[in-house]
Write a protein that holds these residues in place. Structure first.
Motif, PDB file in Angstrom:
ATOM      1  N   LEU A  96       0.803  -1.222   0.000  1.00 22.37           N
ATOM      2  CA  LEU A  96       0.000   0.000   0.000  1.00 22.37           C
ATOM      3  C   LEU A  96       0.832   1.266   0.000  1.00 22.37           C
ATOM      4  CD1 LEU A  96      -2.818  -1.004   2.527  1.00 22.37           C
ATOM      5  CD2 LEU A  96      -2.839  -1.127   0.023  1.00 22.37           C
ATOM      6  N   ASN A  97       2.023   1.208   0.598  1.00 22.93           N
ATOM      7  CA  ASN A  97       2.832   2.417   0.714  1.00 22.93           C
ATOM      8  C   ASN A  97       4.302   2.046   0.897  1.00 22.93           C
ATOM      9  OD1 ASN A  97       3.061   1.722   3.552  1.00 22.93           O
ATOM     10  ND2 ASN A  97       1.011   2.622   3.793  1.00 22.93           N
ATOM     11  N   GLU A 146       5.217  -0.071   4.092  1.00 23.01           N
ATOM     12  CA  GLU A 146       5.012  -1.515   3.953  1.00 23.01           C
ATOM     13  C   GLU A 146       6.103  -2.138   3.098  1.00 23.01           C
ATOM     14  OE1 GLU A 146       0.205  -2.287   4.412  1.00 23.01           O
ATOM     15  OE2 GLU A 146       1.209  -2.701   2.514  1.00 23.01           O
ATOM     16  N   HIS A 176      -0.679 -10.430   7.009  1.00 23.26           N
ATOM     17  CA  HIS A 176      -1.572  -9.784   6.034  1.00 23.26           C
ATOM     18  C   HIS A 176      -2.068 -10.835   5.041  1.00 23.26           C
ATOM     19  CE1 HIS A 176       0.960  -6.505   7.567  1.00 23.26           C
ATOM     20  NE2 HIS A 176      -0.020  -5.675   7.251  1.00 23.26           N
ATOM     21  N   ARG A 223      -4.386 -10.380   1.988  1.00 26.29           N
ATOM     22  CA  ARG A 223      -3.926  -9.717   0.758  1.00 26.29           C
ATOM     23  C   ARG A 223      -3.562 -10.721  -0.342  1.00 26.29           C
ATOM     24  NH1 ARG A 223      -0.849  -4.989   1.857  1.00 26.29           N
ATOM     25  NH2 ARG A 223      -1.797  -3.851   3.603  1.00 26.29           N
TER      26      ARG A 223
END
Length: 421
Positions: free
Chosen positions: A218-219, A222, A246, A249
């Protein structure tokens, strides 16, 4: 029911719906009939979750019961017990919501375990009286709550060791069932370039692959958890932690006799495999720097090819180092490996010595602990034969003096590699 819902979610929802029907009963007999049905479903669902928890304790899941909120369902089951109490109260029966493992329940549980999913025996129902039916139902639902709580606690507190071991298992499964296609695609791409043009193309592809990999996150924060920007390398430890914290995902994936990886998980491991291949090709200078005396001879190639058959079963932290470790071991003990013993059927070199060393390396954690020696023997020999005992027993099968020398050599290699980390 939504086709995208997991089997576990559907079973829990069905149990909830059936419990709501208790209040629709026309009489106590009807209530008891529904209650026994709910109790059977609850007992079997508890058993299913117990088996899943046992499996997860050996390898963290990436798909099983993905849509089940275990703490929430624990609360829902408790609400279902309240429904049972209120429904029976309408029939003049007082129900203790805190019944647990009563004798009548344990007997009913034992009896119904003998009836499979397709069986139609009503023998378990004969083991209890009408007054015991609500007791059995409450106990069954209470036991289901217990296993849901255990699963919730387990999934909320994975250990570093379990994360590492689980990542090794998922990656091993990928290497066994999926990596060949990725490797072939890479070879097909690589073959179009001459050695001169390949290096430039490799740099361009490395940047392209890394950009695609970064898009999975996401960014930047991460991404930096899984990629060391300064060293320009994948952080395998960080990646494994991110994967299992996670899991939502990476789609729905399973490891079993017929493994199924989601598109997202395949994409993750395809990147890791491609990255490894590109990094190897970007370092040809190391090969050219080798002295002629260090070039592997025919025997060395045969020996390394044999142990290379189980390279995919090595643990993640040792996989890149094992080829060098084996090469050093061969050169240090070439005379012992080159000469097969008088009782060995294979005469080109001593498989016994090799397999004993391999068993010792496995005991040191260089190969996956969950992989059986039978599986290793199948990979090496193509059959589960008597050579397995050498992998089983390790250096204990060798002469004490040779055993001591090999053990000391491996310990030195481990210390050297530890310092060089």
């Amino acid at each position: 029911m939504d086709d995208n819902k997991s089997k576990e979610y559907i079973l829990l929802t069905n149990l909830e719906q059936k419990t709501k029907a208790l209040s629709c009963s026309s009489c106590l007999l009807s209530q008891n009939a529904i209650s026994l049905s709910i109790a059977v479903d609850a007992i079997r669902l508890t058993k299913l979750f117990e088996i899943m928890l046992q499996q997860w304790q050996g390898c963290l899941p990436l798909g099983d019961a993905r849509d089940v909120n275990f703490p929430l369902w624990g609360d829902k089951i408790w609400d279902m017990i309240k429904v049972v109490r209120n429904s029976y109260r309408l029939s003049g029966v007082d129900v203790n919501m805190y019944e647990f493992e009563s004798g009548c329940y344990l007997l009913f549980k034992e009896k119904q375990a003998g009836v499979d999913a397709m069986g139609n025996s009503i023998e378990p129902f004969r083991s209890i009286s009408g007054s015991e039916v609500p007791v059995v139902l409450v106990c069954a639902l209470r036991e289901l709550i217990e296993v849901l709580m255990q699963i919730s606690e387990f999934l909320n507190s994975p250990t570093e060791e379990l994360i590492a071991a689980s990542f090794d298992q998922w990656k091993s499964c990928y290497r066994k069932h999926y990596s060949k296609n990725c490797q072939q695609r890479y070879k097909n791409w690589k073959i179009q370039y001459s050695p001169r043009a390949l290096k430039k193309s490799l740099h361009e592809r490395t940047e392209k692959e890394l950009k695609s990999f970064k898009e999975m996150f996401l960014n930047d924060e991460e991404f930096e958890m899984v990629y060391d920007v300064e060293q320009k390398r994948i952080d395998s430890d960080g990646l494994s932690r991110f994967l299992f914290t996670h899991a939502e995902r990476f789609g729905v994936s399973y490891i079993d006799a017929r493994p199924m990886f989601s598109k997202e998980l395949q994409g993750l491991f395809n990147f890791l495999e491609t990255w490894h291949l590109m990094q190897s090709d970007l370092q040809p200078s190391k090969k050219r720097a080798e002295k002629p005396s260090e070039v592997a001879d025919e025997l060395e190639r045969k020996v390394l090819a044999l142990v290379g058959k189980v390279e995919h079963l090595s643990s993640e932290q040792w996989r890149d180092r094992l080829p060098d470790i084996w090469r050093q071991l061969f050169r240090a003990f070439r005379n012992e490996i080159a000469k097969a013993g008088p009782h060995e059927k294979f005469k080109e070199f001593s498989k016994k010595t090799l397999y004993c060393i391999l068993g010792h390396l496995k005991s040191k954690g260089m190969y996956l602990s969950q992989v059986t020696n039978t599986e290793i023997t199948l990979q090496l020999e193509g059959a589960n034969n008597g050579m397995r005992k050498y992998v089983n027993n390790g250096l204990a099968e060798l002469h004490p003096e040779l055993r001591k020398r090999i053990s000391a050599h491996v310990d030195r290699e481990l210390q050297s590699l530890a310092v060089g980390k």
